[in-house]
Design a protein around this motif. Structure first.
Motif, PDB file in Angstrom:
ATOM      1  N   HIS A  50       1.195  -1.099   0.024  1.00 32.46           N
ATOM      2  CA  HIS A  50       0.105   0.033  -0.062  1.00 32.46           C
ATOM      3  C   HIS A  50       0.851   1.266   0.099  1.00 32.46           C
ATOM      4  O   HIS A  50       1.921   1.400   0.516  1.00 32.46           O
ATOM      5  N   ILE A  51       0.446   2.404  -0.375  1.00 34.46           N
ATOM      6  CA  ILE A  51       0.893   3.750  -0.583  1.00 34.46           C
ATOM      7  C   ILE A  51       0.283   4.406   0.268  1.00 34.46           C
ATOM      8  O   ILE A  51      -0.878   4.751   0.145  1.00 34.46           O
ATOM      9  N   ASP A  52       1.407   5.303   0.899  1.00 37.46           N
ATOM     10  CA  ASP A  52       0.463   6.306   1.921  1.00 37.46           C
ATOM     11  C   ASP A  52       0.179   7.513   1.266  1.00 37.46           C
ATOM     12  O   ASP A  52       0.744   7.775   0.069  1.00 37.46           O
ATOM     13  N   SER A  53      -0.399   8.599   1.965  1.00 41.45           N
ATOM     14  CA  SER A  53      -0.596   9.962   1.433  1.00 41.45           C
ATOM     15  C   SER A  53       0.683  10.861   0.961  1.00 41.45           C
ATOM     16  O   SER A  53       0.571  11.457   0.153  1.00 41.45           O
ATOM     17  N   GLN A  54       1.717  10.328   1.410  1.00 45.29           N
ATOM     18  CA  GLN A  54       3.141  10.803   1.199  1.00 45.29           C
ATOM     19  C   GLN A  54       4.097  10.203   0.184  1.00 45.29           C
ATOM     20  O   GLN A  54       5.036  10.578  -0.162  1.00 45.29           O
ATOM     21  N   GLY A  55       3.407   8.995  -0.520  1.00 51.33           N
ATOM     22  CA  GLY A  55       3.851   8.328  -1.605  1.00 51.33           C
ATOM     23  C   GLY A  55       4.977   7.279  -1.008  1.00 51.33           C
ATOM     24  O   GLY A  55       5.684   6.765  -1.725  1.00 51.33           O
ATOM     25  N   VAL A  56       4.763   6.992   0.311  1.00 53.00           N
ATOM     26  CA  VAL A  56       5.837   6.045   0.781  1.00 53.00           C
ATOM     27  C   VAL A  56       4.991   4.774   0.965  1.00 53.00           C
ATOM     28  O   VAL A  56       3.817   4.412   0.969  1.00 53.00           O
ATOM     29  N   ALA A  57       5.928   3.784   0.556  1.00 55.35           N
ATOM     30  CA  ALA A  57       5.350   2.385   0.282  1.00 55.35           C
ATOM     31  C   ALA A  57       5.297   1.557   1.631  1.00 55.35           C
ATOM     32  O   ALA A  57       6.453   1.707   2.216  1.00 55.35           O
ATOM     33  N   TRP A  58       4.538   0.690   2.104  1.00 54.34           N
ATOM     34  CA  TRP A  58       4.174   0.005   3.218  1.00 54.34           C
ATOM     35  C   TRP A  58       3.770  -1.583   2.739  1.00 54.34           C
ATOM     36  O   TRP A  58       3.050  -1.544   1.807  1.00 54.34           O
ATOM     37  N   CYS A  59       4.250  -2.449   3.419  1.00 56.90           N
ATOM     38  CA  CYS A  59       3.777  -3.804   3.158  1.00 56.90           C
ATOM     39  C   CYS A  59       4.186  -4.733   4.473  1.00 56.90           C
ATOM     40  O   CYS A  59       4.741  -4.132   5.433  1.00 56.90           O
ATOM     41  N   ASN A  60       3.497  -5.744   4.500  1.00 57.89           N
ATOM     42  CA  ASN A  60       3.778  -6.712   5.604  1.00 57.89           C
ATOM     43  C   ASN A  60       4.906  -7.743   4.914  1.00 57.89           C
ATOM     44  O   ASN A  60       4.935  -7.853   3.446  1.00 57.89           O
ATOM     45  N   LEU A  61       5.418  -8.383   5.667  1.00 60.65           N
ATOM     46  CA  LEU A  61       6.799  -9.251   5.470  1.00 60.65           C
ATOM     47  C   LEU A  61       6.415 -10.754   5.905  1.00 60.65           C
ATOM     48  O   LEU A  61       6.518 -11.005   7.122  1.00 60.65           O
ATOM     49  N   TYR A  62       5.491 -11.263   5.098  1.00 61.27           N
ATOM     50  CA  TYR A  62       4.849 -12.588   5.431  1.00 61.27           C
ATOM     51  C   TYR A  62       5.870 -13.754   6.197  1.00 61.27           C
ATOM     52  O   TYR A  62       5.553 -14.195   6.992  1.00 61.27           O
ATOM     53  N   ASN A  63       6.922 -14.038   5.701  1.00 60.27           N
ATOM     54  CA  ASN A  63       7.860 -14.856   6.019  1.00 60.27           C
ATOM     55  C   ASN A  63       8.392 -14.766   7.340  1.00 60.27           C
ATOM     56  O   ASN A  63       9.040 -15.481   8.079  1.00 60.27           O
ATOM     57  N   VAL A  64       8.683 -13.493   7.710  1.00 60.15           N
ATOM     58  CA  VAL A  64       9.522 -12.952   9.054  1.00 60.15           C
ATOM     59  C   VAL A  64       8.636 -12.232   9.967  1.00 60.15           C
ATOM     60  O   VAL A  64       8.973 -11.737  10.955  1.00 60.15           O
ATOM     61  N   SER A  65       7.246 -12.242   9.832  1.00 62.02           N
ATOM     62  CA  SER A  65       6.548 -11.441  10.503  1.00 62.02           C
ATOM     63  C   SER A  65       6.871 -10.044  11.163  1.00 62.02           C
ATOM     64  O   SER A  65       7.046  -9.681  12.326  1.00 62.02           O
ATOM     65  N   LYS A  66       7.047  -9.233  10.096  1.00 62.45           N
ATOM     66  CA  LYS A  66       7.371  -7.717  10.177  1.00 62.45           C
ATOM     67  C   LYS A  66       6.454  -6.967   9.350  1.00 62.45           C
ATOM     68  O   LYS A  66       5.889  -7.574   8.411  1.00 62.45           O
TER      69      LYS A  66
END
Length: 163
Positions: A50-66
Motif C-alpha cells: 500500500h502507498i500512503d498519502s506521502q508516496g511512501v510504500a508499506w507492506c507486510n513481510l509474511y515470512n518473518v512477521s514484520k
C-alpha cells in the motif's frame, strides 16, 4: 515471484511486492526505469503493498512477521517486528487516512495497528479463533470490515474505539 501491485496516484509509479525475491520496487511508467528496494531481512516475503498519502510504500513481510516502510525519496527501507514473534504470518494489510498501518496475523487471530509517529504497535485479539482474515476495507466513518473466511462471517471493528 511477484505478489502485490499498486499504483501511486500522485507520482504514477507502479509499485510491486516481490514475495519470492524479497524486494519491493517501482516502475516509472514514463521512462520504464525500475527501482529496486531489497528488504533488510533475508527471505522476508513482502506482499500486500500500500502507498500512503506521502508516496511512501508499506507492506507486510509474511515470512518473518514484520512490516516494512519504503521511502522512495531517500531509498531507505525500515522494518519493524510485529508483536508476538516470528510465527504470526501477517496477511491482510492496509494504511488508513491517518498514516497508520494495519495488519492481521493469520496464525494468532490478531489485528495490529502501527503508528509511525510513535513507532509503537497496538494489538487486538479477535473475538473468535480461526478467523483467517485475508483482506479488509476501512470505510469513511472509521469502521474496518473484514471477511473472516474461517467462520464464513463478516467482522466489523471500530478503529478509533478498539471495539
Amino acid at each position: 515471484g511477484l505478489y502485490g501491485i499498486t499504483r501511486d496516484p500522485k507520482s504514477g509509479r507502479i509499485w510491486y511486492a516481490g514475495l519470492g525475491i524479497s524486494e519491493v520496487g517501482y516502475i516509472d511508467p514514463t521512462t520504464g526505469k525500475v527501482t529496486h528496494f531489497p528488504m533488510l531481512t533475508p527471505n522476508a516475503g513482502p506482499r500486500r503493498l500500500h502507498i500512503d498519502s506521502q508516496g511512501v510504500a508499506w507492506c507486510n513481510l509474511y515470512n518473518v512477521s514484520k512490516i516494512a516502510r519504503i521511502d522512495p525519496s531517500t531509498g531507505k527501507v525500515t522494518e519493524w517486528d510485529l508483536p508476538g514473534g516470528r510465527d504470526g504470518s501477517p496477511y491482510a494489510f492496509g494504511v488508513d487516512d491517518k498514516g497508520r498501518s494495519w495488519t492481521t496475523t493469520f496464525k494468532d487471530d490478531r489485528l495490529h495497528m502501527f503508528d509511525p509517529k510513535t513507532e509503537k504497535f497496538v494489538s487486538y485479539l479477535m473475538p473468535t479463533k480461526g478467523n483467517g482474515m485475508r483482506d479488509f476495507y476501512v470505510d469513511e466513518s472509521g469502521w474496518m470490515w473484514a471477511a473472516a473466511w474461517g467462520h464464513n462471517q463478516v467482522v466489523a471493528f471500530k478503529l478509533e474505539e478498539g471495539r
